[in-house]
Design a protein around this motif. Sequence first.
Motif, PDB file in Angstrom:
ATOM      1  N   ARG A 171       0.892  -1.245  -0.058  1.00 38.07           N
ATOM      2  CA  ARG A 171       0.009  -0.038  -0.052  1.00 38.07           C
ATOM      3  C   ARG A 171       0.947   1.217  -0.174  1.00 38.07           C
ATOM      4  NH1 ARG A 171      -5.109   1.772   0.888  1.00 38.07           N
ATOM      5  NH2 ARG A 171      -5.261   3.762   1.824  1.00 38.07           N
ATOM      6  N   TRP A 172       0.479   2.362  -0.659  1.00 43.03           N
ATOM      7  CA  TRP A 172       1.049   3.289  -0.957  1.00 43.03           C
ATOM      8  C   TRP A 172       0.661   4.120   0.428  1.00 43.03           C
ATOM      9  CZ3 TRP A 172      -0.562   7.721  -4.577  1.00 43.03           C
ATOM     10  CH2 TRP A 172       0.341   8.875  -4.532  1.00 43.03           C
ATOM     11  N   GLY A 173       1.809   4.580   1.243  1.00 44.95           N
ATOM     12  CA  GLY A 173       1.476   5.218   2.659  1.00 44.95           C
ATOM     13  C   GLY A 173       1.892   4.576   3.695  1.00 44.95           C
ATOM     14  N   PHE A 307      12.659  -6.047  -6.385  1.00 47.56           N
ATOM     15  CA  PHE A 307      12.578  -4.316  -6.591  1.00 47.56           C
ATOM     16  C   PHE A 307      11.263  -4.178  -7.558  1.00 47.56           C
ATOM     17  CE2 PHE A 307      17.073  -4.883  -5.444  1.00 47.56           C
ATOM     18  CZ  PHE A 307      17.195  -4.094  -4.658  1.00 47.56           C
ATOM     19  N   TRP A 308      10.671  -3.042  -7.480  1.00 51.65           N
ATOM     20  CA  TRP A 308       9.789  -2.435  -8.462  1.00 51.65           C
ATOM     21  C   TRP A 308      10.318  -1.105  -8.989  1.00 51.65           C
ATOM     22  CZ3 TRP A 308       4.556  -0.181  -6.836  1.00 51.65           C
ATOM     23  CH2 TRP A 308       4.702   0.258  -5.428  1.00 51.65           C
ATOM     24  N   ASN A 309      10.267  -1.197 -10.379  1.00 53.99           N
ATOM     25  CA  ASN A 309      10.905   0.171 -11.002  1.00 53.99           C
ATOM     26  C   ASN A 309       9.545   0.940 -11.361  1.00 53.99           C
ATOM     27  OD1 ASN A 309      13.381  -0.358 -10.684  1.00 53.99           O
ATOM     28  ND2 ASN A 309      13.845  -0.894 -12.474  1.00 53.99           N
ATOM     29  N   ASP A 310       9.381   2.288 -10.913  1.00 51.70           N
ATOM     30  CA  ASP A 310       8.519   3.080 -11.130  1.00 51.70           C
ATOM     31  C   ASP A 310       8.420   4.232 -11.846  1.00 51.70           C
ATOM     32  OD1 ASP A 310       5.595   3.601 -11.285  1.00 51.70           O
ATOM     33  OD2 ASP A 310       5.622   4.366  -9.147  1.00 51.70           O
ATOM     34  N   MET A 311       7.570   4.914 -12.139  1.00 49.53           N
ATOM     35  CA  MET A 311       7.522   6.548 -12.743  1.00 49.53           C
ATOM     36  C   MET A 311       8.509   6.296 -14.011  1.00 49.53           C
ATOM     37  SD  MET A 311       5.524   7.299 -10.637  1.00 49.53           S
ATOM     38  CE  MET A 311       5.017   9.273 -10.615  1.00 49.53           C
ATOM     39  N   ASN A 312       8.571   5.210 -14.641  1.00 48.30           N
ATOM     40  CA  ASN A 312       9.641   5.294 -15.817  1.00 48.30           C
ATOM     41  C   ASN A 312       9.178   5.464 -17.041  1.00 48.30           C
ATOM     42  OD1 ASN A 312       8.474   2.760 -15.416  1.00 48.30           O
ATOM     43  ND2 ASN A 312      10.319   1.524 -15.169  1.00 48.30           N
ATOM     44  N   SER A 406       8.447  -3.832 -13.399  1.00 51.72           N
ATOM     45  CA  SER A 406       8.453  -2.467 -14.019  1.00 51.72           C
ATOM     46  C   SER A 406       7.044  -1.957 -14.407  1.00 51.72           C
ATOM     47  CB  SER A 406       9.425  -2.367 -15.040  1.00 51.72           C
ATOM     48  OG  SER A 406       9.244  -1.142 -15.739  1.00 51.72           O
ATOM     49  N   ARG A 407       6.697  -0.548 -14.247  1.00 51.20           N
ATOM     50  CA  ARG A 407       5.552  -0.062 -14.738  1.00 51.20           C
ATOM     51  C   ARG A 407       5.822  -0.005 -16.169  1.00 51.20           C
ATOM     52  NH1 ARG A 407       2.748   5.250 -12.072  1.00 51.20           N
ATOM     53  NH2 ARG A 407       4.206   6.192 -13.573  1.00 51.20           N
ATOM     54  N   SER A 408       6.723   0.704 -16.683  1.00 48.62           N
ATOM     55  CA  SER A 408       7.073   1.098 -18.119  1.00 48.62           C
ATOM     56  C   SER A 408       7.425   0.122 -18.809  1.00 48.62           C
ATOM     57  CB  SER A 408       7.472   2.456 -18.269  1.00 48.62           C
ATOM     58  OG  SER A 408       7.765   2.776 -19.669  1.00 48.62           O
ATOM     59  N   ILE A 419       6.104  -7.051 -15.327  1.00 53.40           N
ATOM     60  CA  ILE A 419       5.576  -5.908 -15.026  1.00 53.40           C
ATOM     61  C   ILE A 419       4.319  -6.007 -14.282  1.00 53.40           C
ATOM     62  CG2 ILE A 419       6.049  -5.303 -17.683  1.00 53.40           C
ATOM     63  CD1 ILE A 419       3.084  -5.588 -18.093  1.00 53.40           C
ATOM     64  N   TRP A 420       3.942  -4.741 -13.813  1.00 52.40           N
ATOM     65  CA  TRP A 420       2.685  -4.897 -13.381  1.00 52.40           C
ATOM     66  C   TRP A 420       1.906  -3.845 -14.042  1.00 52.40           C
ATOM     67  CZ3 TRP A 420       5.344  -0.847 -11.252  1.00 52.40           C
ATOM     68  CH2 TRP A 420       4.803   0.335 -10.632  1.00 52.40           C
ATOM     69  N   THR A 421       0.564  -3.820 -14.081  1.00 54.91           N
ATOM     70  CA  THR A 421      -0.305  -3.151 -15.228  1.00 54.91           C
ATOM     71  C   THR A 421      -0.633  -1.701 -14.889  1.00 54.91           C
ATOM     72  OG1 THR A 421      -2.139  -4.106 -14.355  1.00 54.91           O
ATOM     73  CG2 THR A 421      -1.023  -4.948 -16.438  1.00 54.91           C
ATOM     74  N   GLY A 455      -7.702  -3.231  -6.593  1.00 59.57           N
ATOM     75  CA  GLY A 455      -7.825  -1.880  -7.356  1.00 59.57           C
ATOM     76  C   GLY A 455      -7.014  -1.123  -6.571  1.00 59.57           C
ATOM     77  N   PHE A 456      -6.175  -0.367  -7.187  1.00 57.85           N
ATOM     78  CA  PHE A 456      -5.273   0.943  -6.851  1.00 57.85           C
ATOM     79  C   PHE A 456      -6.183   2.124  -6.421  1.00 57.85           C
ATOM     80  CE2 PHE A 456      -2.505   4.408  -7.474  1.00 57.85           C
ATOM     81  CZ  PHE A 456      -1.384   4.239  -6.469  1.00 57.85           C
ATOM     82  N   GLY A 457      -6.830   2.675  -7.305  1.00 59.78           N
ATOM     83  CA  GLY A 457      -7.375   3.859  -7.021  1.00 59.78           C
ATOM     84  C   GLY A 457      -8.807   3.818  -6.627  1.00 59.78           C
ATOM     85  N   ASN A 480      -1.881  -7.441  -3.665  1.00 64.07           N
ATOM     86  CA  ASN A 480      -2.907  -6.633  -3.172  1.00 64.07           C
ATOM     87  C   ASN A 480      -2.195  -5.293  -2.982  1.00 64.07           C
ATOM     88  OD1 ASN A 480      -4.547  -4.839  -1.460  1.00 64.07           O
ATOM     89  ND2 ASN A 480      -5.181  -6.587  -0.191  1.00 64.07           N
ATOM     90  N   HIS A 481      -2.535  -4.028  -4.052  1.00 71.22           N
ATOM     91  CA  HIS A 481      -1.951  -2.743  -3.691  1.00 71.22           C
ATOM     92  C   HIS A 481      -3.041  -1.698  -3.800  1.00 71.22           C
ATOM     93  CE1 HIS A 481       1.169   0.353  -3.947  1.00 71.22           C
ATOM     94  NE2 HIS A 481       0.829   0.567  -5.209  1.00 71.22           N
ATOM     95  N   SER A 482      -2.962  -0.661  -3.099  1.00 67.87           N
ATOM     96  CA  SER A 482      -3.552   0.223  -3.120  1.00 67.87           C
ATOM     97  C   SER A 482      -2.960   1.725  -2.849  1.00 67.87           C
ATOM     98  CB  SER A 482      -4.685   0.086  -2.055  1.00 67.87           C
ATOM     99  OG  SER A 482      -4.344   0.172  -0.712  1.00 67.87           O
TER     100      SER A 482
HETATM  101  C1  GLC Z   1       2.491   5.382  -8.607  1.00 67.57           C
HETATM  102  C2  GLC Z   1       2.551   3.783  -8.998  1.00 67.57           C
HETATM  103  C3  GLC Z   1       1.983   3.331  -7.834  1.00 67.57           C
HETATM  104  C4  GLC Z   1       2.516   3.962  -6.304  1.00 67.57           C
HETATM  105  C5  GLC Z   1       2.709   5.525  -6.277  1.00 67.57           C
HETATM  106  C6  GLC Z   1       3.454   5.931  -5.113  1.00 67.57           C
HETATM  107  O1  GLC Z   1       1.339   5.679  -8.763  1.00 67.57           O
HETATM  108  O2  GLC Z   1       2.030   3.561  -9.953  1.00 67.57           O
HETATM  109  O3  GLC Z   1       1.906   2.027  -7.738  1.00 67.57           O
HETATM  110  O4  GLC Z   1       1.854   3.436  -5.274  1.00 67.57           O
HETATM  111  O5  GLC Z   1       3.313   5.832  -7.789  1.00 67.57           O
HETATM  112  O6  GLC Z   1       4.740   5.545  -5.397  1.00 67.57           O
END
Ligand code: GLC
Length: 665
Positions: A171-173, A307-312, A406-408, A419-421, A455-457, A480-482
């Motif tokens: 979870r983000w947070g 690791f998960w690579n994000d914002m890429n 990775s996201r991208s 990847i995750w979607t 679901g994330f959002g 499970n991620h939100s």
């Molecule tokens: C992006 C990612 C998400 C993550 C958030 C904060 O929105 O896709 O999975 O929780 O950034 O890092």
Amino acid sequence: MPQIYRFGTPIETGALAASVPVETGQALKKYCTLEKDPQGGWKMILALQDNDVVYGLGESMRGINKRGWEYIADNLDDPNLTEDRRNLYGAHNFLIVQSDPCLGIFIDAPEKVRFDIGFSRQDRLAIEFPGNADVLILEGEKPSAIAHEFRQLIGPSWIPPLFAFGFGQSRWGYASKKDFEEIALRADELRLPLDMIFMDIDYMDRYKDFTFSKEFSDFPSFADFFRKQKLHLIPIIDAGVKEETGYDVYEEGVKNNYFVKCEDGKTDFVGAVWPGYALFPDFFNPKAAAWFGEKYKVLTDAGIDGFWNDMNEPALFYSRQGMDRLRGWLAEYAKKGPEAYAMFALENHVGSLKNAPEDYRSMHHLLNGQWISHERLHNLYGAKMSEAAANAFKKLRPGLRTLLFSRSSYIGMHRHSGIWTGDNCSWWDHILLMIHQLPALSMCGFLYSGCDLGGFGRDTTRDLLLRFLQLGVFTPLMRNHSAAGTRLQEIWQFENPEDFRHLLDCRYRLIPWLYSEFLKASVNNTLLFSPLSFVFDQDEFTKEVEDQLMLTEQVMIAPVYRQNAKGRLVWLPEAMRKVVMKPDGSVETVMMEAGHHYVPYALNELVFFLREEALLPLAKPALRTADLDFEDLTLIGNPQGSYELWTDDGISLNAPISKRLLRME
Ligand code: GLC
């Protein structure tokens, strides 16, 4: 014979792992009409017959059959995954046209590509691609044969460590030690299987990559606490590096010219992401890529193995130049006084700062000694970030597999990462979206994939999370991620956690089989998920089935994706065995005739279908993948059938695979 038709001088993307003969682009005319546009790009146009089906495009919106919409390869950070979206986080430019003959088409170009699949005209497939592109054409009798050939050409899909098939909580947070400890504790108390706990951006010091907030100043011992419980902490790494004097990653990158530049080739390009103003490593520069990759060491030294690579994409909330543009607009408005539509125009201006095309155009990379606009290789950036990490892991964790997703992404990345979607929503339709994406991702080599379950959002509900998990039981990444600010989504936030536990138990019981099938799909370049029509190609109706999938050629899944449904209609193309894994741990199997059936499917059971000849092994439930017993297996399915179980040590690179034939008696 596969054939590349070459236009201009394409950028080397690394998507193909095999060499394919090259002809001039003009020769493509034997398949389609070819038009040149005034900007130097090309448009290929193919006629579509009524019954033709178009498959592919990996992570994209709409159905398994891609007809009737326009899709654009242009990696984008935008969490509003509504059905009218054209571009998502990944660019997977491969499609299969099921016609006579069947064609596989791969547009290998890392800039914008437009796929108009019956959008402008229902009877036409038009692909617009840039002046520099390789167009790969495959011909075959069946879509499945084309998918197989494409997979052979792009090379074997990456195999993650075994623990990556366990359940992950995220979870983000989560920001304090207590947040993470609580997850392990609650999972233990409720006897919930768990292998991974994900660390989102709040473990860092103000979102600076490779740093820790004060809370985690003793990170190695913190990580150790989890390792002792056989739990894996999986931290996030973002592409943007905070601009901050004294921050070593920033300082070293600036000093060595490792960051993406502006048009002048001198000034560092500055965009804003989570840390505020940030700079972007130029992963196309081998030295910069190696340098960034080595930075993961601070985490691998602490025993981190995923690791998960994000914002890429890379995501740009705005840029420094964008802020200048905004100041200019505001000054204009100040001069104008009240005017109709001024507010809307201002709103649009502000909105246009995010992921602005002019910013991507102004970002520049040094490629083979020449400055080149980011726009020309945009869709490769995230894949290059993950390649940098994967290459570094070979040195940082020699001989070992490291979880990475990775996201991208771009095709080719599937050889070293999953990847995750991205940012889906707690919407029922997003279960269906994942059903649509899974087979297309398999065609493009992305076997290790999954969506944010629950679901994330937005706010999830208990039943939605359970239905998401019933699909997630089968996806290699089960997490499970939100998002921060949404309703809390951990299993223990809901009543009757034993229903969730049962689904997780089902997952762990299925892992020996799922892992075995994953190994086979990677080694044999076969599909993990496929549309029913790929397997039952004599059955015309299967072309219309958009909400059931084959998972290997032996198992069919038909998840529920509508609220308050107590079951669903299922199409059985042939007689099959329905398997119900009941909440008391028992497994019921019953043969069903071919045809349409209403199949009850409760929230707390797992239902799937086996082909008549199939046999499938189930392990005993376990709380960690490391505790799964791959020897003590129960077999379900055809008493006369057999199953070849593939296993390896689950952690070494190039581990030898052992194969064991299982039979009922
Ligand atoms: C992006 C990612 C998400 C993550 C958030 C904060 O929105 O896709 O999975 O929780 O950034 O890092």
